[in-house]
Design a protein around this motif. Structure first.
Motif, PDB file in Angstrom:
ATOM      1  N   LYS A  64       0.863  -1.239  -0.249  1.00 38.47           N
ATOM      2  CA  LYS A  64       0.181  -0.126  -0.249  1.00 38.47           C
ATOM      3  C   LYS A  64       0.854   1.381   0.033  1.00 38.47           C
ATOM      4  CE  LYS A  64      -4.164  -1.914   2.040  1.00 38.47           C
ATOM      5  NZ  LYS A  64      -5.179  -1.634   2.983  1.00 38.47           N
ATOM      6  N   ASN A  65       2.119   1.044  -0.151  1.00 40.54           N
ATOM      7  CA  ASN A  65       3.109   2.371  -0.076  1.00 40.54           C
ATOM      8  C   ASN A  65       2.830   3.090  -1.361  1.00 40.54           C
ATOM      9  OD1 ASN A  65       5.109   3.669   0.940  1.00 40.54           O
ATOM     10  ND2 ASN A  65       6.858   2.801   0.324  1.00 40.54           N
ATOM     11  N   ILE A  69       2.735   8.521   0.964  1.00 42.57           N
ATOM     12  CA  ILE A  69       3.611   7.989   1.919  1.00 42.57           C
ATOM     13  C   ILE A  69       5.142   7.868   1.684  1.00 42.57           C
ATOM     14  CG2 ILE A  69       3.750   5.358   3.237  1.00 42.57           C
ATOM     15  CD1 ILE A  69       1.034   5.070   2.553  1.00 42.57           C
ATOM     16  N   THR A  70       5.541   7.730   0.498  1.00 45.79           N
ATOM     17  CA  THR A  70       6.852   7.553   0.179  1.00 45.79           C
ATOM     18  C   THR A  70       7.644   8.892   0.559  1.00 45.79           C
ATOM     19  OG1 THR A  70       6.845   5.846  -1.499  1.00 45.79           O
ATOM     20  CG2 THR A  70       8.763   7.538  -1.737  1.00 45.79           C
ATOM     21  N   THR A  88      16.645   5.443  -1.190  1.00 45.33           N
ATOM     22  CA  THR A  88      16.107   3.994  -1.490  1.00 45.33           C
ATOM     23  C   THR A  88      14.471   4.031  -1.754  1.00 45.33           C
ATOM     24  OG1 THR A  88      18.003   2.987  -0.579  1.00 45.33           O
ATOM     25  CG2 THR A  88      15.760   1.766  -0.951  1.00 45.33           C
ATOM     26  N   GLU A  89      14.052   4.677  -0.832  1.00 47.59           N
ATOM     27  CA  GLU A  89      12.256   5.034  -0.894  1.00 47.59           C
ATOM     28  C   GLU A  89      11.917   5.586  -2.149  1.00 47.59           C
ATOM     29  OE1 GLU A  89       9.933   3.928   1.100  1.00 47.59           O
ATOM     30  OE2 GLU A  89      10.910   3.354   3.162  1.00 47.59           O
ATOM     31  N   GLU A  95      10.305   4.536  -9.898  1.00 43.96           N
ATOM     32  CA  GLU A  95      10.375   3.442 -10.915  1.00 43.96           C
ATOM     33  C   GLU A  95       8.976   3.179 -11.402  1.00 43.96           C
ATOM     34  OE1 GLU A  95      12.733   0.100  -9.456  1.00 43.96           O
ATOM     35  OE2 GLU A  95      14.409   1.063  -9.662  1.00 43.96           O
ATOM     36  N   LYS A  96       8.061   3.423 -10.201  1.00 42.86           N
ATOM     37  CA  LYS A  96       6.612   3.039 -10.321  1.00 42.86           C
ATOM     38  C   LYS A  96       5.949   4.216 -11.136  1.00 42.86           C
ATOM     39  CE  LYS A  96       6.316   0.231  -6.187  1.00 42.86           C
ATOM     40  NZ  LYS A  96       5.824   0.049  -4.920  1.00 42.86           N
TER      41      LYS A  96
END
Length: 219
Positions: A64-65, A69-70, A88-89, A95-96
């Motif tokens: 659900k991230n 949220i990121t 990293t997050e 990428e999405k």
């Protein structure tokens, strides 16, 4: 720059272990809608309780991230100077959603704040199209050019930032500072006067008074 003792990385590592362990224990026992955790995390972060805020966000299942949220996780990690975790997050979420300007700006800011200027430049070259719509990206690039004493390029990027956000007087202050570094004092004063007028129009009294004081010093 703030210097830290040799024990600082160990403190940071223990914080990350602490947040991971707490969230894993909670996830095995409970379930609440992710919006509830987001609001709690925002409230905690607003009063400087960043580790509990991270723990709250880690209670949200990974699947659900989303972008919101990121970004929140990244900003809290940056506040804790956990830059690798923030990067990293952001990279994973980017990428999405590679067209997200918010994610791009946040990742660029993270590279800048962590003094990873080579990584910033490499990343900047890959997002030049988005740069045309982002005063923040232009300003960050200009800041790095200034640090590299490439003042002509810095001026170009500051001017670009102002063209994208021409109601923001701080861009003019940056231009004025760079002109002074080039010993172009007359042009610098003109930019300070222009910034002063902007601050006055916006009733930004703090910046107006500070810029007026700077102008007096230039006389």
């Amino acid at each position: 720059l703030v210097l830290f003792s040799s024990t600082f990385p160990l403190i940071i590592e223990s914080r990350q272990v602490q947040t991971d362990a707490s969230s894993q224990q909670w996830n095995s026992e409970n379930f609440i809608d992710e919006n509830h955790h987001i609001e709690i995390a925002k409230s905690l972060s607003a009063v400087g309780r960043n580790i509990p805020a991270l723990i709250e966000l880690k209670k949200i299942p990974e699947e659900k991230n989303n972008e919101e949220i990121t970004l929140l996780k990244a900003r809290i990690n940056m506040a804790l100077q956990l830059y690798p975790e923030a990067i990293t997050e952001l990279k994973t979420q980017l990428e999405k959603n590679p067209e997200s300007l918010s994610l791009i700006e946040e990742l660029a800011s993270c590279f800048y704040l962590s003094s990873q200027y080579n990584e910033f430049d490499t990343f900047f070259e890959t997002v030049l199209e988005q740069t045309n719509a982002s005063a923040l990206l232009c300003s960050l690039k200009a800041h790095i050019c200034t640090l590299q004493r490439n003042f002509d390029s810095a001026l170009d990027w500051y001017e670009k930032a102002f063209s994208l956000q021409n109601e923001e007087g701080t861009h003019l202050l940056n231009i004025a500072s760079t002109l002074k570094l080039k010993n172009q004092n007359k042009e610098a004063i003109e930019k300070l006067l222009q910034a002063c007028q902007l601050f006055l129009d916006k009733k930004d009294w703090q910046n107006f008074v500070q810029t007026s004081t700077d102008l007096e010093k230039e006389k």
